[in-house]
Design an enzyme around this catalytic site. Structure first.
Site, PDB file in Angstrom:
ATOM      1  CG  HIS A   2      29.260  34.046   2.045  1.00  0.00           C
ATOM      2  ND1 HIS A   2      29.485  33.402   0.860  1.00  0.00           N
ATOM      3  CD2 HIS A   2      29.975  35.193   1.977  1.00  0.00           C
ATOM      4  CE1 HIS A   2      30.298  34.139   0.103  1.00  0.00           C
ATOM      5  NE2 HIS A   2      30.602  35.222   0.759  1.00  0.00           N
ATOM      6  N   GLY A  51      25.852  27.798  -0.188  1.00  0.00           N
ATOM      7  CA  GLY A  51      26.696  27.897   0.999  1.00  0.00           C
ATOM      8  C   GLY A  51      27.972  27.092   0.795  1.00  0.00           C
ATOM      9  CG  LEU A 110      31.550  29.785  -1.552  1.00  0.00           C
ATOM     10  CD1 LEU A 110      32.823  30.532  -1.166  1.00  0.00           C
ATOM     11  CD2 LEU A 110      30.456  30.773  -1.963  1.00  0.00           C
ATOM     12  CD  GLU A 148      32.634  13.401 -14.043  1.00  0.00           C
ATOM     13  OE1 GLU A 148      33.265  14.445 -13.728  1.00  0.00           O
ATOM     14  OE2 GLU A 148      33.075  12.558 -14.845  1.00  0.00           O
TER      15      GLU A 148
END
Lengths: 639, 639
Positions: free
Chosen positions: A77, A124, A126, A382
């Site tokens: 962002h 974007g 996070l 994962e």
């Protein structure tokens, strides 16, 4: 008026000017767009100003030079800051910054994507840029063996994401000393203080406990930043990733918003922007570039942590010839996956493999034994596994990543972002469906086809035997975007002779004749059930066409439509998956899109919550076995 | 021969006998089943033997007593140990253990599920039991205000999952001192050593850095275990969760497999099992129970960390009357979600709300202001958010959890496991689709409908205006299983008068007449586009039926089929989602399942990768706006 200075002479006073420019441009671009995150950009402007003038080794004219450092905005962002950096180094124009940001059809998107040649990965969501950066740094250390660094800017809110700690764990396990994290600790999240706030010692303890070297500084003290970056890059022989843990102020440089709640993700109104720009000394148009990397040859092969048991020993070099299985020979498709990887790896040294600590179940361990230097154990993480594959793909490696298909759900956000990053990822999920039997529903992928089909540009493959698996693994290596291979736990008889072709988007008419009365469609384990059903029906004098729909996406619309036409629209689709979004949906969507008429489609799928049992018991319980397929066909013919 | 002893008299010699019994029964049950994880059970047998005889306060005859402690096997693959515990306390018979484990139709599944009344949550996807336990402990401390403890057994492999660290972060943030983690550090994962191995100090540093009190012990020293559990439970006034970090040996008790690779997830062959049982002193049939919890009344309301800004101040008590919006009034459905939560919360004090640090975007903050004591901020940790909602649901709370719809992909494995747990979860995803505009694809949910539809037993709702949102939020509170509400960023005009009913599984004929020539189907934002298209078509003399398909799953097959019949099979479906698995698939699947004939279905969806822009620009670009819907309808009529 633009000026250009040589990197070696850029003094900290000029860097301070640049930092002010980055803030001003972050404000101007977001105000002009009417949206964006100026305050989150302003907190990190000093870090970036020092980095790009003095420490980032990057050839802005040749963004794909292998020796370039990498710069990843995990806090995506803060795109106004990133794009202001691009203006400051002269690769994005004032016009593009002011008129392109967040506009339709433009490349300066709200959050960075690799549409821009200086951006490695889309961020974007996070907590993803750092795990992605771990993948790039793995490539740098173990594969490229080049001295580039990976610089990752993280916010503080995103340090609450578990994926960040998966990344630190792997970065220290693999000794990624050329990974430098710039952590912008500005205290404020979207709606107030983060859970750790400005408690920098707490962050430092966590990061150190996860194996990082941490340099805590005032993130607005240019000299301190410069010293920390010098220290971070000074001793490449260290074995730890470095964190520059920077205490910063959100909105730094504009007193009206500094360290204030309520200014996350809000552009300043024009009059307010004017005051901010005035306070920051007005608009500047410095063009400055930092050091360019020297040419470099790959260094020596470093030691790499191994998960191989000592008794694994040295293997004979595989030939690269595709493995072959006889028709009728029982083989698990997951075993064929492992075999195919080995052959592929022998032919192409850019093939790399990752697994989430289940390589003896997915059979990725076949590759591990053959090419330990190109295998990366991600343990049970994962998200980091998919992110590392993404980072390896950024550096041009052909990464295959595997775990139980059910556990790929853990990484769905990373897979989705991989599609936005435009990287090629090859994912393999084993142990799909109720067929796995005794382990129960937690281990049964019953949503994976739906999940993978919904990813933009994805390819979804589901082989039924060894031969088709080998062909499809080979195809994946050449397939752009996100490709997914679903493999089966149990062994089933080979259906195809070695060397048979399985183009992506195709299918196989396993049985067909001019008098076919009904079409049976399966893939993977249900193809074998469909064949069993065809035998049952044949004994009753009913001719059934059987289609192996190994390419679930793209699906072979032409063959499906022709079969519908030939068999009076009578179709039974059986899948070892929940009813929504899988093979049945693929067939239904395709037939309707093709305008097929007179359809009588029966869709057999796993409609209840399974428990334990044998695979056979559960396929019967779910109503997707040969008996149920035959019964559905009979009913269609009676109907 | 069964014996029963009183809890107060169970000496450590008897506990040692019990531990041997648990090992023997773990071996016997898995060998009898032919699959399972005996060695992973044997490493933790001593921990469980001490726990259940001396520290777990549990009324085995009344598993749902609110004062009972909770026992969660985060390492769900140690199910043989858990079921052996159930035999040892007398709630599972020898016969069931030996003949029911992992068998079809039985309740002792391969990994534990709440089919068993003593199991809170399904585990087996690693790294989830601890986050779930955090949710139960949140309920215990802040809502039930009862002194029960939550005991979670974790393995060591699963400590590599980021979700574990999200859990520790929240457990310390919320001061969950009654959460006790028993970490079974047996060094070996599925295919070899874990990344941290037996480096217990490293685990201790990590856990302490994340705010836990850590007691490191020899996990096979019964006195040490007993002392650690005494210490863990001795001082409830502390504010930290406790970890009993136990160094253990995989396969402990049977010398042939102790600490050896290659024995993960493998039952012993019968002869080997016999040797193991002999080495462990043979079969025993002790029946022992530990302490039963005393009756307790809820304690005082504890202080709770708040994320409310001080200026939020005291609110007037909301009335509980559903919010009302006028027809034509523009309202964001996400705002209506927040308003509806407040009203619901005023009527029902078991309503609780969680959010992933975006409550000012999802409008969950409306609830936070009204009922701060029933709001749990999970910061940017979506996995933990869903797990906490799961744990709260275990204790009977009606939990709503929200974030951007795109970021629910982060928690897909937790949502899937929630379905297996049989808990009721209410999830709300805001900012769906390209409609969000400038922020770009990382923030655009375009896979969420597919993902949520594929979950077993799920309900998927997508309102288009304030009135329908309020009705559907109310419906969710009464809906079992996993329900999902998709909300929209922008404000659109109200379509329905206050009080209109929106049953789950229904739809609305927003426009219809006897002469309808084509059916337009939308939901959420595309319903407004479909209405716009109907206007356009009407001006051209074309009558279009418009259906608000607010219940995407279950879908209103009857209304869809009737519309298809009435409009010559001509249907246009438009959705702000990728083409696979969403609204279009729901419609196609339903119509084909209903046997609808003569279908001419045009499916408009987001088929390319979006960038930034305005919502209007992007809906047009994707081809799902009014103009494109009208064009598709015209084409169907021309065709």
């Amino acid at each position: 008026m633009a000026t250009t200075e040589d990197a070696s002479t850029i003094g900290l006073d000029t860097v301070a000017d640049l930092a002010a420019q980055l803030r001003v441009d972050s404000i101007r671009s977001s105000t002009s767009a009417g949206s964006g995150h100026p305050t989150s950009s302003m907190s990190a402007a000093d870090l970036l100003a020092v980095l790009i003038t003095r420490h980032l080794h990057y050839d802005w004219d040749q963004p794909h030079r292998p020796v370039n450092d990498h710069l990843i905005f995990s806090k995506g962002h803060a795109s106004p800051l990133l794009y202001s950096v691009f203006k400051a180094v002269g690769v994005v124009s004032e016009d593009e910054l002011m008129n392109g940001y967040r506009r339709f059809g433009q490349r300066l998107e709200g959050h960075p994507t690799p549409i821009l040649p200086w951006v490695d990965v889309a961020t974007g969501s996070l907590g993803q840029g750092l795990p992605d950066g771990v993948g790039v740094a793995l490539a740098g250390k173990y594969l490229d063996r080049l001295p580039y660094r990976v610089w990752v800017l993280t916010g503080d809110s995103e340090l609450a994401e578990g994926s960040i700690w998966e990344a630190f764990d792997k970065a220290s396990y693999y000794g990624l000393s050329r990974l430098v994290v710039m952590a912008d600790i500005n205290r404020l999240g979207q709606r107030g203080q983060t859970d750790v706030g400005w408690n920098l010692p707490e962050y430092q303890r966590r990061m150190e406990a996860f194996g990082a070297r941490v340099l805590t500084i005032d993130g607005h003290d240019l000299a301190a930043i410069d010293q920390a970056m010098t220290e971070a890059t000074g001793d490449a022989s260290g074995s730890q990733p470095t964190v520059i843990l920077a205490k910063t102020i959100k909105g730094k440089g504009f007193s009206e918003v500094e360290n204030k709640d309520g200014w996350h993700g809000k552009p300043f109104p024009p009059e307010m922007a004017e005051r901010a720009i005035a306070q920051l000394g007005g608009v500047r148009n410095l063009v400055l570039r930092g050091p360019v990397p020297a040419a470099a040859e790959p260094g020596p092969v470093p030691d790499k942590p191994t998960t191989l048991a000592p008794e694994a020993g040295q293997q004979a070099k595989p030939s690269g010839a595709p493995p072959e299985y006889a028709v009728g020979e029982k083989v698990e498709t997951r075993k064929a996956y492992g075999d195919a990887l080995v052959a592929l790896g022998a032919r192409d040294d850019r093939i790399v493999v990752l697994d989430g600590e289940v390589s003896n179940s997915t059979f990725a361990e076949e590759f591990t034994r053959a090419f330990p230097e190109r295998y990366f154990e991600m343990f049970i993480a994962e998200q980091q596994m998919v992110a590392a594959a993404t980072g390896l793909a950024v550096r041009g490696y052909t990464a295959f990543a595997s775990t139980f298909a059910a556990f790929l759900t853990r990484a769905y956000d990373f897979i989705r972002m991989g599609a936005i990053s435009g990287v090629d990822l090859r994912l393999a999920g084993s142990h799909a469906g109720v067929e796995i039997g005794a382990d129960g529903p937690s281990q049964m992928a019953l949503e994976d086809l739906a999940m993978m089909r919904a990813v933009h540009g994805s390819t979804v493959l589901y082989p039924s035997d060894g031969t088709s698996t080998v062909a499809l693994v080979d195809a994946m290596a050449a397939t752009p975007g996100i490709s997914y291979l679903r493999t089966t736990r149990g062994g089933y008889p080979g259906l195809y002779p070695a060397g048979e072709q399985f183009p992506v988007g195709g299918s196989k008419l396993v049985r067909s004749g001019d008098a076919d009365q009904v079409t049976l469609i399966g893939a993977g384990v249900t193809l074998h059930e469909a064949l069993g059903a065809a035998d049952i029906l044949q004994a009753e004098g009913i001719a059934a066409r059987v289609i192996d729909c190994y390419s679930v996406k793209p699906v072979d619309t032409r063959t499906l439509a022709a079969a519908a036409e030939a068999t009076g629209g009578r179709i039974v689709v059986a899948e070892d998956h929940h009813p929504e979004g899988g093979l049945g949906s693929a067939v239904a969507d395709a037939l309707l899109a093709a305008g097929a008429q007179n359809l009588h489609l029966t869709h057999l799928a796993v409609r209840e919550m399974p428990g334990s049992g044998t695979g056979e018991e559960l396929l019967a319980w779910a109503g997707v076995d040969a008996d149920h397929i035959a019964a559905a066909a009979r009913k269609l013919l009676a109907g």
